[in-house]
Design a protein around this motif. Sequence first.
Motif, PDB file in Angstrom:
ATOM      1  N   PHE A 117      59.477  26.364  17.036  1.00 47.90           N
ATOM      2  CA  PHE A 117      60.089  27.594  16.529  1.00 47.90           C
ATOM      3  C   PHE A 117      59.878  27.695  15.020  1.00 47.90           C
ATOM      4  CE2 PHE A 117      62.993  26.629  20.183  1.00 47.90           C
ATOM      5  CZ  PHE A 117      62.668  27.728  20.957  1.00 47.90           C
ATOM      6  N   GLY A 118      59.773  28.922  14.531  1.00 46.59           N
ATOM      7  CA  GLY A 118      59.651  29.157  13.104  1.00 46.59           C
ATOM      8  C   GLY A 118      60.902  29.808  12.553  1.00 46.59           C
ATOM      9  N   ILE A 119      60.715  30.677  11.574  1.00 50.62           N
ATOM     10  CA  ILE A 119      61.854  31.291  10.882  1.00 50.62           C
ATOM     11  C   ILE A 119      62.535  32.381  11.705  1.00 50.62           C
ATOM     12  CG2 ILE A 119      60.892  30.777   8.612  1.00 50.62           C
ATOM     13  CD1 ILE A 119      60.059  33.750   8.453  1.00 50.62           C
ATOM     14  N   GLY A 120      61.919  32.804  12.804  1.00 47.67           N
ATOM     15  CA  GLY A 120      62.484  33.907  13.579  1.00 47.67           C
ATOM     16  C   GLY A 120      63.569  33.504  14.553  1.00 47.67           C
ATOM     17  N   ASP A 122      66.926  32.929  16.207  1.00 42.93           N
ATOM     18  CA  ASP A 122      68.256  33.462  15.912  1.00 42.93           C
ATOM     19  C   ASP A 122      69.217  33.281  17.085  1.00 42.93           C
ATOM     20  OD1 ASP A 122      67.197  35.219  17.708  1.00 42.93           O
ATOM     21  OD2 ASP A 122      67.412  37.011  16.457  1.00 42.93           O
ATOM     22  N   ARG A 123      68.952  32.289  17.929  1.00 44.83           N
ATOM     23  CA  ARG A 123      69.792  32.065  19.103  1.00 44.83           C
ATOM     24  C   ARG A 123      69.834  30.567  19.418  1.00 44.83           C
ATOM     25  NH1 ARG A 123      64.776  33.447  20.309  1.00 44.83           N
ATOM     26  NH2 ARG A 123      63.656  32.365  21.975  1.00 44.83           N
ATOM     27  N   GLU A 124      70.769  30.190  20.255  1.00 43.91           N
ATOM     28  CA  GLU A 124      70.893  28.795  20.647  1.00 43.91           C
ATOM     29  C   GLU A 124      69.641  28.340  21.404  1.00 43.91           C
ATOM     30  OE1 GLU A 124      73.846  26.722  19.936  1.00 43.91           O
ATOM     31  OE2 GLU A 124      73.833  28.397  18.526  1.00 43.91           O
ATOM     32  N   ALA A 154      66.595  29.447   9.271  1.00 40.30           N
ATOM     33  CA  ALA A 154      65.976  29.628   7.960  1.00 40.30           C
ATOM     34  C   ALA A 154      66.904  30.378   7.011  1.00 40.30           C
ATOM     35  CB  ALA A 154      64.660  30.394   8.104  1.00 40.30           C
ATOM     36  N   ASP A 155      67.895  31.076   7.554  1.00 37.50           N
ATOM     37  CA  ASP A 155      68.798  31.875   6.723  1.00 37.50           C
ATOM     38  C   ASP A 155      69.897  31.042   6.087  1.00 37.50           C
ATOM     39  OD1 ASP A 155      67.478  34.279   7.239  1.00 37.50           O
ATOM     40  OD2 ASP A 155      68.604  34.600   9.088  1.00 37.50           O
ATOM     41  N   PHE A 160      71.028  25.533  15.745  1.00 39.84           N
ATOM     42  CA  PHE A 160      71.208  26.293  16.978  1.00 39.84           C
ATOM     43  C   PHE A 160      71.298  25.368  18.187  1.00 39.84           C
ATOM     44  CE2 PHE A 160      69.190  29.556  14.259  1.00 39.84           C
ATOM     45  CZ  PHE A 160      70.106  30.585  14.426  1.00 39.84           C
ATOM     46  N   GLY A 161      72.347  24.553  18.204  1.00 42.97           N
ATOM     47  CA  GLY A 161      72.569  23.636  19.318  1.00 42.97           C
ATOM     48  C   GLY A 161      71.895  22.296  19.122  1.00 42.97           C
ATOM     49  N   ALA A 162      70.634  22.302  18.739  1.00 41.51           N
ATOM     50  CA  ALA A 162      69.878  21.085  18.447  1.00 41.51           C
ATOM     51  C   ALA A 162      68.714  21.469  17.556  1.00 41.51           C
ATOM     52  CB  ALA A 162      69.372  20.423  19.722  1.00 41.51           C
ATOM     53  N   ALA A 163      68.275  20.536  16.721  1.00 45.97           N
ATOM     54  CA  ALA A 163      67.139  20.785  15.836  1.00 45.97           C
ATOM     55  C   ALA A 163      66.334  19.509  15.691  1.00 45.97           C
ATOM     56  CB  ALA A 163      67.594  21.277  14.456  1.00 45.97           C
ATOM     57  N   VAL A 164      65.048  19.670  15.518  1.00 44.54           N
ATOM     58  CA  VAL A 164      64.165  18.525  15.323  1.00 44.54           C
ATOM     59  C   VAL A 164      64.523  17.803  14.029  1.00 44.54           C
ATOM     60  CG1 VAL A 164      61.782  17.859  14.763  1.00 44.54           C
ATOM     61  CG2 VAL A 164      62.237  19.437  16.657  1.00 44.54           C
TER      62      VAL A 164
END
Length: 218
Positions: A117-120, A122-124, A154-155, A160-164
Amino acid sequence: MKAIDRYTIESVGMPSLVLMERAAIATVEAMMKDFEFKSALILCGTGNNGGDGIAVGRLLHQAGKAVTICVVGDPERASEETAAQLKIARNLNVPCVYSLENSWPNDPDTLIVDALFGIGLDREVEDPYLEVIRRVNDGTFRTVAIDIPSGLSADNGYVFGAAVIADKTYSIGFFKKGFSSQESPAFTGEIQLLNIGYPPLTELAHIIDQEESNGEQI
């Protein structure tokens, strides 16, 4: 960043695929300087961040690295640019898979490249992406993120629930506002800014002012 992309593509006239290719070239150059590795697993979503990842995988393959590109999600729903990058990779016989079932690396020196995923976003995050992110974080492989760790806003740096959890993030063009949050460093690792040919900030000031006046943030 979306407004800057639109301006660069529509007003300056630099095609989106050119920006994607420049981002991939800059990322590969930085990776080759920063890491010693013989193989790489490139985890790609179907949006344009995934297209960046596919281009990175192709360039690494052409540089002699043992590369596997794993496309997560439905490739039939890929963005136009990502579909083009996937076609190029296939035509050059870069190994492309659509499941990690038999593709998870055995070599501990493999580099994981996060382009889900990139900067777009906006959801879990949901499966199958959630499962992939958890698998990356549960492993011991060195991990780099293209532009932003997948799952991180990015904002504002919200997860969003989990991130790398990346060892290093190669931020394309500009730093992201969310990187300034207290939580972000645990996911981004070291951040390196990559210049891919966007117009200078002096030329973009009117776009930034307009977006801020509309209540959006760049």
